[in-house]
Write a protein that holds these residues in place. Structure first.
Motif, short mmCIF file in Angstrom:
data_model
loop_
_atom_site.label_atom_id
_atom_site.label_comp_id
_atom_site.label_asym_id
_atom_site.label_seq_id
_atom_site.Cartn_x
_atom_site.Cartn_y
_atom_site.Cartn_z
N ALA A 164 -8.42 3.91 1.47
CA ALA A 164 -9.32 4.19 0.35
C ALA A 164 -10.28 5.32 0.69
N THR A 193 -2.91 6.02 2.52
CA THR A 193 -3.07 4.63 2.07
C THR A 193 -4.50 4.15 2.20
N ARG A 222 -4.14 2.10 -6.45
CA ARG A 222 -4.67 1.07 -5.54
C ARG A 222 -5.46 0.00 -6.28
N THR A 253 0.83 -1.21 0.00
CA THR A 253 0.00 0.00 0.00
C THR A 253 0.86 1.25 0.00
N HIS A 263 2.01 1.74 -3.57
CA HIS A 263 0.92 2.28 -4.39
C HIS A 263 0.74 3.76 -4.13
N ARG A 264 0.89 4.18 -2.86
CA ARG A 264 0.72 5.59 -2.53
C ARG A 264 1.75 6.42 -3.28
#
Length: 423
Positions: free
Chosen positions: A224, A222, A321, A23, A26-27
């Motif tokens: 959603a 991180t 994400r 995560t 992805h951030r």
């Protein structure tokens, strides 16, 4: 132009970094994609026209570039600069000297680019000054940053409106009328006035973007829910600001007051209110503060572009994400370009100064395609090999130097600082 080289270096997709899980990766990839998009948007505003003139009526109007990208791309860069200060193993909160030295590298690059002949407002010196202005506030908590950002958005344009007539009064003009360069250091008062208030990117108002970025960076990016909140909330704020500006100008008659000013006789003001208000001296009536025109630096302009920036950041964080496989296509070079925006932006500005590019007969669309393709290709090369851009490496070295100096001064590593690379 923070990039990974001037903040935290993100691991490559599929490669787990020393301190970042999936995560976290992805951030950072999402933020790099946002930077890459901002870079391409700025290239577009530099190369394609933001205004066009009707050959029959000779009236000016805004192009699609002026109405959709002008002001928003540069604001996204500034907001992302604030976000970058919250990232890394050793964020700016604990390495202010490193932040100051990094800003110094950016300023050196900007002052050097100021020496080339190019029809582009180079942002780098202003960008560096924003970092220096952030030094006293990088340690504030999220709530304090939110309150300060809101106050700055509302009040700084009013203060600038009061100061601007004083600066524009009798005496030497505070406008540089060119990009800041080394020669301007000989007149520091004029340089500072242009950078802070009268120039293309007035740092006094633009500091709001850095505060907004710091506020966003302090959020749990991180999650959603945070990402959706940035997307939906930012879009709502942006629409509300534009709606409020339309209400002031049309139903309440603000446009008539502005068209009665001396500036309306000098500039195609209606078109500029849609595409770019820089160069217009906003003096004589408080109605100037009711617009949301790009590069006007008004409360509604700052609010609108802060909203579009937050929405863009939220959108790209969500893409990183929910669609990791997409990063193997177009989004991988986009993220790579976003990780080295300082280098790519500088190359872009330098390339625009070439004599062949200055030729008025050169087609602009193919030129833009070349610049974008080159940026994405270099981004892909960097992403594939895990490199830093050369200027990012230089800025990163300055950041590490500041950290090392801080450790030496303190007699060792600061408490809580993990061993290994700095951010």
């Amino acid at each position: 132009m923070g990039g990974r080289g001037t903040g935290a270096r993100a691991p490559l997709p599929g490669r787990r970094g020393p301190a970042a899980g999936a995560t976290g990766t992805h951030r950072l990839v999402g933020l790099d994609m946002a930077r890459g998009t901002a870079l391409i948007a700025m290239m577009t505003t530099h190369i394609l026209p933001t205004f066009q003139q009707d050959p029959t009526t000779l009236l000016w109007s805004a192009t699609w570039v002026g109405t959709s990208l002008s002001g928003r791309a540069a604001a996204l860069f500034a907001v992302l600069a604030g976000v970058s200060l919250t990232l890394g193993r050793v964020p700016a909160t604990r390495n202010r000297l490193g932040l100051a030295l990094r800003a110094g590298v950016i300023a050196v690059v900007g002052l050097t680019l100021g020496l080339v002949e190019v029809n582009v407002a180079v942002i780098l010196v202003h960008y560096a000054l924003l970092f220096w202005c952030a030094l006293p506030v990088v340690g504030l908590g999220r709530r304090a940053l939110g309150l300060l950002a809101g106050a700055w958005i509302l009040l700084s344009p009013a203060v600038a409106f009061l100061v601007r007539p004083v600066l524009l009064g009798p005496g030497p003009s505070p406008h540089l009328a060119h990009n800041p360069s080394w020669e301007d250091l000989g007149d520091p008062g004029r340089l500072l006035a242009d950078l802070m208030v009268t120039g293309y990117y007035p740092v006094f108002q633009w500091f709001a973007y850095l505060l907004v970025g710091l506020w966003i960076g302090r959020a749990p990016l991180t999650r959603a829910s945070t990402q959706v909140g940035l997307l939906v909330g930012g879009a709502a704020v942006a629409v509300a600001a534009k709606t409020a500006a339309w209400s002031f100008l049309v139903p309440l008659g603000g446009i008539n007051a502005l068209m009665a000013t001396d500036q309306a006789a000098i500039w195609p003001l209606r078109a500029m209110l849609e595409a770019n208000l820089s160069g217009v001296d906003q003096v004589g009536t408080w109605w100037w503060l009711t617009t949301a025109a790009p590069h006007s630096g008004t409360p509604l302009d700052l609010l609108h572009t802060s909203g579009t920036s937050a929405a863009a950041i939220g959108a790209f964080l969500l893409v990183a994400r929910v669609a990791p496989l997409m990063r193997t296509g177009f989004l991988t070079p986009l993220a790579g370009a976003g990780a080295m925006t300082l280098t790519l932006y500088s190359l872009h500005v330098w390339a625009l100064s070439w004599p062949a590019v200055q030729d008025a007969g050169l087609e602009r669309e193919p030129l833009l395609a070349v610049h974008v393709a080159a940026a994405l290709a270099l981004g892909l090369l960097v992403q594939a090999n895990g490199w830093r851009g050369p200027l990012e490496a230089l800025a990163h070295g300055a950041t590490r130097l500041g950290l090392a100096a801080g450790r030496t001064t303190a007699g060792g590593a600061p408490r809580g600082t993990p061993p290994g690379r700095s951010g």
